[in-house]
Scaffold this motif. Structure first.
Motif, short mmCIF file in Angstrom:
data_model
loop_
_atom_site.label_atom_id
_atom_site.label_comp_id
_atom_site.label_asym_id
_atom_site.label_seq_id
_atom_site.Cartn_x
_atom_site.Cartn_y
_atom_site.Cartn_z
N UNK A 81 7.56 -145.05 -15.72
CA UNK A 81 7.64 -147.09 -15.54
C UNK A 81 7.40 -147.44 -16.25
N UNK A 82 8.35 -146.65 -17.56
CA UNK A 82 9.31 -147.59 -18.90
C UNK A 82 9.25 -146.14 -19.87
N UNK A 83 10.47 -146.81 -21.08
CA UNK A 83 10.99 -146.61 -21.18
C UNK A 83 10.13 -146.95 -23.15
N UNK A 84 10.89 -146.32 -24.02
CA UNK A 84 11.10 -146.67 -25.03
C UNK A 84 11.94 -148.08 -25.82
N UNK A 85 12.83 -147.28 -25.38
CA UNK A 85 14.45 -148.79 -26.04
C UNK A 85 14.01 -149.53 -24.34
N UNK A 86 13.14 -149.61 -23.92
CA UNK A 86 12.48 -151.21 -22.93
C UNK A 86 12.60 -152.50 -23.88
N UNK A 87 13.39 -153.63 -23.78
CA UNK A 87 13.02 -154.66 -23.88
C UNK A 87 11.86 -155.15 -23.14
N UNK A 88 11.03 -156.10 -24.07
CA UNK A 88 10.03 -156.87 -23.61
C UNK A 88 10.07 -158.17 -23.10
N UNK A 89 11.68 -158.00 -23.01
CA UNK A 89 11.99 -159.18 -21.60
C UNK A 89 12.42 -158.97 -20.95
N UNK A 90 12.54 -157.57 -20.29
CA UNK A 90 12.38 -157.13 -18.83
C UNK A 90 10.97 -156.72 -18.29
N UNK A 91 10.47 -157.11 -18.82
CA UNK A 91 8.56 -156.44 -18.07
C UNK A 91 8.07 -157.55 -17.69
N UNK A 100 13.83 -161.87 -27.91
CA UNK A 100 13.88 -160.25 -26.53
C UNK A 100 14.74 -159.54 -26.96
N UNK A 101 15.05 -159.29 -28.03
CA UNK A 101 15.86 -158.01 -28.38
C UNK A 101 14.75 -157.21 -28.74
N UNK A 102 13.88 -157.08 -29.01
CA UNK A 102 12.05 -156.23 -28.90
C UNK A 102 12.09 -155.26 -28.13
N UNK A 103 12.35 -153.89 -28.07
CA UNK A 103 11.75 -152.70 -27.55
C UNK A 103 10.40 -152.40 -27.77
N UNK A 104 9.79 -151.62 -26.83
CA UNK A 104 8.73 -150.68 -27.20
C UNK A 104 8.61 -149.93 -28.28
N UNK A 105 9.65 -149.51 -28.52
CA UNK A 105 9.47 -149.31 -29.88
C UNK A 105 9.36 -149.30 -31.09
N UNK A 106 9.95 -150.73 -31.11
CA UNK A 106 9.57 -151.56 -32.41
C UNK A 106 8.01 -151.99 -31.78
N UNK A 107 7.47 -152.45 -31.02
CA UNK A 107 6.02 -152.87 -31.06
C UNK A 107 5.27 -151.53 -31.95
N UNK A 108 5.31 -150.23 -31.17
CA UNK A 108 4.75 -149.43 -31.52
C UNK A 108 4.54 -148.23 -33.41
N UNK A 109 5.57 -149.08 -33.41
CA UNK A 109 6.32 -149.13 -34.87
C UNK A 109 5.62 -149.84 -36.35
#
Length: 345
Positions: A81-91, A100-109
């Motif tokens: 349902x998601x990827x670690x490099x998914x952009x939050x701007x695409x959600x 908009x360049x923030x990814x799920x990986x950025x949030x987790x780390x």
């Protein structure tokens, strides 16, 4: 290794050092293999009614539950349902003011650069947040958005580490967006129940179940409860309740790949970013790396009337869980335990 007498001495010395002002109040469990080597309880869960803490008492764990948020996100990745490099701007989440360049990986780390509603690098009084925003109004992740979404970014995504509660609020919104469940319901069903953590949950502070410790602010002579000091109910960045025994169940399930596949678990527990010295961060979990080897994985949390540290030592196959309903003690006790375990490696 670590026997019961050593741990009791550590706690005794901690209490002496505090000069009787804030005695340790909580529960401690140390296990090696699948066997509990030490478990004990201290102080009162309810001071007014003189109800003592037990090792089955439920304690608030503040930011210690960011690891549950990380597991939830990793489960969604595993489901496709998601990827670690998914952009939050695409959600399709209303976060237009954030980069908009923030990814799920950025949030987790904690490398997203999102402005935090409580920036621990500059702020020291968490309780002060609720002077203008009533703590009883904070009942879901979206309630936090006005506290940070219109502030300027702290730095460009991926350029540095800065601990961010707000980043984990966004992760909670992602869970809700992709599952159709409230964040708390998702975690309780897919993590707590899956692990058999029957005593854990995101309880409202005005509806606490039996065997739940009340948090206390101040010293042992001049105290108040923390009912007005933290949000009425926890969420993605902190505030769940659990027991030392339920934490054993959680770590065992995580390490045995019962919550996530082996490959996703390994990615979650990888030291993705260095904070300082030997301390690194994975996804929702702190990692101590000594001589290129992982000494321990741990989570820690602190709010007014709450402090905890929960550690898993992969090489030793040991774990230590320290939960308290006062504002100090868990960190210093855990540090002393680490020193002894390191010396005996």
């Amino acid at each position: 290794m670590m026997d019961a007498g050593i741990i009791e001495e550590i706690i005794k010395k901690h209490n002496q050092k505090e000069n009787g002002q804030v005695q340790f109040s909580g529960a401690v469990l140390f296990a090696s293999g699948s066997e509990a080597k030490f478990e004990n309880c201290y102080g009162f869960a309810n001071r007014s009614d003189k109800i003592k803490n037990t090792t089955n008492t439920r304690f608030g764990i503040a930011s210690g539950c960011k690891i549950f948020t990380a597991v939830a996100i990793c489960q969604l990745v595993q489901k496709g349902l998601l990827e670690f490099d998914t952009l939050i701007s695409d959600l399709e989440i209303d976060l237009d003011q954030l980069d908009p360049r923030i990814t799920v990986h950025h949030l987790l780390t904690h490398t997203s650069g999102i402005p935090d509603y409580y920036d621990e690098e500059f702020m020291t009084d968490y309780e002060s947040l609720w002077r203008t925003v009533p703590m009883y109004s904070i009942t879901s992740p979206k309630c936090f958005l006005p506290l940070f979404q219109n502030r300027p970014m702290k730095f460009d995504p991926g350029t540095q580490f800065s601990y961010s509660n707000a980043g984990f609020i966004v992760l909670g919104l992602i869970v809700e967006r992709l599952t159709g469940l409230s964040f708390n319901d998702y975690v309780e069903e897919n993590i707590f129940r899956a692990c058999g953590m029957q005593d854990s949950g995101y309880f409202r502070m005005d509806q606490l179940p039996e065997r739940t410790a009340i948090g206390y602010v101040g010293n042992d002579d001049h105290w108040k409860t923390n009912i007005y000091s933290i949000p009425i109910v926890g969420g993605p960045d902190g505030g769940a309740y659990t027991t030392v025994h339920d934490l054993v169940k959680f770590w065992n399930a995580l390490m045995k790949n019962q919550l996530l596949s082996k490959s996703v678990t390994e990615r979650m527990l990888f030291p993705h970013v260095q904070d300082s010295g030997v301390i690194h961060y994975g996804y929702g979990v702190w990692i101590t790396v000594i001589n290129n080897e992982i000494f321990k994985y741990f989570v820690m949390g602190g709010d007014p009337g709450v402090v905890m540290q929960s550690s898993y030592y992969p090489e030793l196959k040991a774990e230590a869980h320290i939960l308290a309903n006062v504002g100090q003690g868990a960190g210093s006790i855990a540090s002393r335990m680490d020193e002894i375990l390191l010396a005996n490696r």
